[in-house]
Design an enzyme around this catalytic site. Structure first.
Site, mmCIF file in Angstrom:
data_model
loop_
_atom_site.group_PDB
_atom_site.id
_atom_site.type_symbol
_atom_site.label_atom_id
_atom_site.label_comp_id
_atom_site.label_asym_id
_atom_site.label_seq_id
_atom_site.Cartn_x
_atom_site.Cartn_y
_atom_site.Cartn_z
ATOM 1 N N ASP A 93 28.944 38.658 37.947
ATOM 2 C CA ASP A 93 30.136 39.475 38.126
ATOM 3 C C ASP A 93 30.815 39.644 36.767
ATOM 4 O OD1 ASP A 93 32.300 40.680 39.732
ATOM 5 O OD2 ASP A 93 31.468 39.438 41.340
ATOM 6 N N ASP A 124 33.517 44.453 38.530
ATOM 7 C CA ASP A 124 34.692 44.427 39.397
ATOM 8 C C ASP A 124 35.630 45.598 39.089
ATOM 9 O OD1 ASP A 124 36.116 42.662 41.370
ATOM 10 O OD2 ASP A 124 37.673 42.734 39.848
ATOM 11 N N GLU A 184 31.886 48.474 40.994
ATOM 12 C CA GLU A 184 32.691 48.533 42.216
ATOM 13 C C GLU A 184 33.675 49.696 42.052
ATOM 14 O OE1 GLU A 184 35.567 45.723 44.979
ATOM 15 O OE2 GLU A 184 35.792 45.721 42.823
ATOM 16 N N HIS A 244 32.525 39.943 50.259
ATOM 17 C CA HIS A 244 33.537 38.889 50.350
ATOM 18 C C HIS A 244 34.956 39.429 50.538
ATOM 19 C CE1 HIS A 244 33.485 40.393 46.332
ATOM 20 N NE2 HIS A 244 34.627 39.803 46.077
ATOM 21 N N ASP A 245 35.124 40.738 50.547
ATOM 22 C CA ASP A 245 36.464 41.332 50.665
ATOM 23 C C ASP A 245 36.746 41.956 52.029
ATOM 24 O OD1 ASP A 245 37.149 40.729 48.028
ATOM 25 O OD2 ASP A 245 36.390 42.647 47.264
HETATM 26 O O1 ISL Z 1 41.617 49.086 46.381
HETATM 27 C C1 ISL Z 1 41.570 48.290 47.280
HETATM 28 C C2 ISL Z 1 42.356 48.474 48.508
HETATM 29 O O2 ISL Z 1 42.999 49.665 48.528
HETATM 30 C C3 ISL Z 1 40.784 47.078 47.248
HETATM 31 O O3 ISL Z 1 39.915 47.064 48.338
HETATM 32 C C4 ISL Z 1 40.041 46.827 45.958
HETATM 33 O O4 ISL Z 1 39.065 47.779 45.749
HETATM 34 C C5 ISL Z 1 39.414 45.494 46.010
HETATM 35 O O5 ISL Z 1 40.382 44.548 46.369
HETATM 36 C C6 ISL Z 1 38.827 45.101 44.684
HETATM 37 O O6 ISL Z 1 38.100 43.917 44.850
HETATM 38 C C7 ISL Z 1 37.654 43.217 43.741
HETATM 39 O O7 ISL Z 1 38.683 42.941 42.809
HETATM 40 C C8 ISL Z 1 39.715 42.060 43.246
HETATM 41 C C9 ISL Z 1 39.182 40.806 43.926
HETATM 42 O O8 ISL Z 1 40.229 40.156 44.592
HETATM 43 C C10 ISL Z 1 38.074 41.110 44.901
HETATM 44 O O9 ISL Z 1 37.561 39.923 45.444
HETATM 45 C C11 ISL Z 1 37.043 41.906 44.164
HETATM 46 O O10 ISL Z 1 35.889 42.155 44.914
HETATM 47 C C12 ISL Z 1 40.502 41.692 42.020
HETATM 48 O O11 ISL Z 1 39.651 41.159 41.039
#
Ligand code: ISL
Ligand code: CA
Length: 553
Positions: free
Chosen positions: A98, A199, A256, A330-331
């Site tokens: 990552d 990320d 991402e 994981h989100d």
């Molecule tokens: O934009 C969003 C919601 O409107 C989020 O879904 C966003 O795209 C997402 O939270 C991003 O995730 C990544 O970065 C975050 C981290 O907490 C997540 O685990 C990671 O996958 C910040 O680093």
């Protein structure tokens, strides 16, 4: 389309904190992953995406990095990590790491320095602005609740943090910062890793002038995201990164990139663009969320909408760029609990999702635990939660007068802890994840949903995944072929046709929990061969609940 390993490989995503705990401190770790390499290999996957393992105060479980060149103590040492890489490579499994460079931790020395004085050498590595009459510089809200700005006493300015206030955004306009990022990327690439998952990489360029959002629909704040996602400078930064770093290695990159259209997706991944290999798009993951507000605002979704998303992305990229496909990470909540049926049809719908995922175009990603059908988990009190996103949300909502029970209910099917409960290895204490006290509760259903029982059951979701992965790998049209989705507007069945000059496949899926009378046979050729299915024998003109069949025609 040029053929490459990263198009053909199936990726398995590991969230290290929840994978396997080797020393019983309740936290998954790198030696724990090494213990499970044989299991990972047995799935037939080719690539691991490892979520962040770098030094971090863990405000956001490693997505807040305080040292980009070292390993978090709880996870082990750099030597443990080297051994992991070596072990994976010996088993012909590649490793992508990552890369979290939209923001660092506020405990990174760049930030501790930058926040000391306005003329500090690192000041411009972050985004500082003066307040407006005692208020933040603009009305942007943070993804993790509250304003996206935090006041810094020492210098009297605010700094921008799209995520937690312990995750200050890095200033990509600064050339020195960009060079630092390129150097740390080379540090890991020179150790032999096979690429990066990047990320929120489409957030790194901010709209010039950081304007207020006119509709304050995002809670009481403006929605910052629309000022981040498709800035022209993003492409300059990625092309520079490609020129300086990526192009020098045989690696895979996946960005991402939520909240964008297929045309923007093409700009990021086009074969002629020299930016990234592929991105994760999130339209299907946001399908049941009303993003004008919080992720906990529910919105209905339909199967036809779901299919159109995949179809549009495929047609938008096909022939000119490469895509990816995933149903969970994981989100988000667990895929079987969102798109399948985690109760009566647990086994059938788990297999249906595997058949869908592994017959779609784009590099396929499997999130740990989905291969055994791990489900959402009930959290019975706020104190059982660990995720900063849900905790911050609840704190704000409690202050506004909501009660605990109501909040637990409202966030149940959306919160990120659902996907982060420890991996369920067997039916022993804590599902075999740890003999200690797990950092996040184990889903109580581990006695019936676990790896060991799935190994022993030829009819398990796990064994279906294994077979489906091998089918994908042995039938290249499932990887490189074009796609049509006949009867795309139907809300019950999903028909996927994958085809090339040489062959054709038809995937027939019943996405609902009742039987459907339908003439699916019309899509099959006379000599069609059934490669895999989740019912013993197919019945003509009828699809049973969550029935899934993959035919070679
Ligand atoms: O934009 C969003 C919601 O409107 C989020 O879904 C966003 O795209 C997402 O939270 C991003 O995730 C990544 O970065 C975050 C981290 O907490 C997540 O685990 C990671 O996958 C910040 O680093
Ligand atoms: Ca441990």
């Amino acid at each position: 389309m040029k053929e490459t390993w990263w198009k053909e490989g199936v990726v398995y995503q590991i969230y290290p904190r929840s994978f396997n705990d080797s020393n019983n401190d309740g936290i998954g770790d790198i030696p724990g992953i090494i213990e499970k390499v044989d299991y990972i290999k047995s799935l037939g996957v080719d690539i691991i995406w490892l979520c962040p393992v770098y030094k971090s105060p863990n405000d956001d479980n490693g997505y807040d990095i305080s040292d980009y060149r070292n390993i978090m103590d709880e996870f082990g040492t750099l030597a443990d990590w080297e051994l992991l890489l070596k072990t994976l490579h010996e088993n012909n499994i590649r490793l992508i790491m990552d890369l979290v460079v939209n923001h660092s931790s506020d405990e990174h020395y760049w930030f501790t320095e930058a926040s000391k004085s306005k003329d500090n050498k690192y000041r411009d590595y972050y985004i500082w602005r003066e307040g407006k009459d005692g208020n933040p510089p603009n009305n942007w809200g943070s993804v993790f609740s509250g304003p996206a700005w935090e006041y810094n006493e020492a210098t009297g300015d605010y700094y921008l943090h799209i995520f937690s206030k312990k995750q200050p955004d890095l200033n990509w306009e600064n050339q020195n910062l960009r060079n630092e990022v390129f150097d740390l990327m080379k540090f890991w690439l020179d150790k032999g890793i096979d690429g990066f998952r990047m990320d929120v990489i489409n957030f790194i360029a901010k709209a010039p002038g950081l304007p207020d959002d006119e509709e304050t629909s995002y809670g009481k704040y403006g929605n910052a995201i629309k000022f981040l996602v498709t800035q022209p400078k993003l492409h300059d930064y990625l092309q520079e990164m490609n020129r300086e770093v990526l192009s020098k290695y045989d690696i895979m990159t996946v960005g991402e990139c939520g909240h964008i259209t297929p045309d923007d997706g093409y700009l990021l991944t086009g074969e002629d663009r020299n930016e990234l290999n592929m991105i994760f798009q999130f339209d299907h993951m946001f399908i049941d969320m009303d993003l004008k507000g919080s992720r906990y605002n529910h919105k209905g979704w339909s199967l036809s909408e779901f299919k159109h998303i995949f179809y549009n992305w495929h047609k938008g990229l096909f022939g000119r760029a490469w895509g990816s496909v995933f149903l969970g990470n994981h989100d988000f909540a667990r895929s079987i609990s969102r798109f399948g049926n985690d109760k009566e049809f647990h086994n059938k719908s788990g297999k249906l999702l595997a058949a869908f995922l592994l017959s779609m175009p784009g590099t396929a990603f499997i999130y740990q635990g989905d291969e055994i059908g791990m489900t959402n988990c009930r959290f019975n009190s706020i104190s059982e939660h660990r995720d900063i996103e849900v905790l911050n949300y609840m704190k704000e909502a409690l202050a506004e007068g909501k009660n605990e029970q109501e909040l637990l209910e409202a966030t149940y099917s959306r919160n990120r802890d659902n996907a982060r409960t420890p991996m369920q290895w067997d039916s022993s204490v804590n599902g075999g994840f740890t003999n200690g006290d797990p950092w996040l509760k184990v889903n109580p259903n581990f006695k019936s949903i676990n790896v060991l029982d799935s190994e022993n059951d030829p009819d398990s979701i796990l064994n279906f995944y294994r077979k489906m992965i091998s089918i994908r790998k042995n039938n290249k049209t499932l990887i490189y072929g074009d796609m049509e989705m006949p009867e795309i507007d139907r809300e019950d069945i999903c028909i996927i046709e994958r085809f090339s000059d040489t062959d054709r496949y038809v995937i027939i899926l019943n996405f609902i929990d009742t039987e459907i009378n339908t003439d699916f046979v019309k899509y099959l050729s006379e000599e069609a061969e059934l490669l895999i299915s989740n019912y013993p024998e197919s019945e003509e003109n009828k699809l049973r609940p969550y029935e899934a069949m993959v035919y070679k025609c």
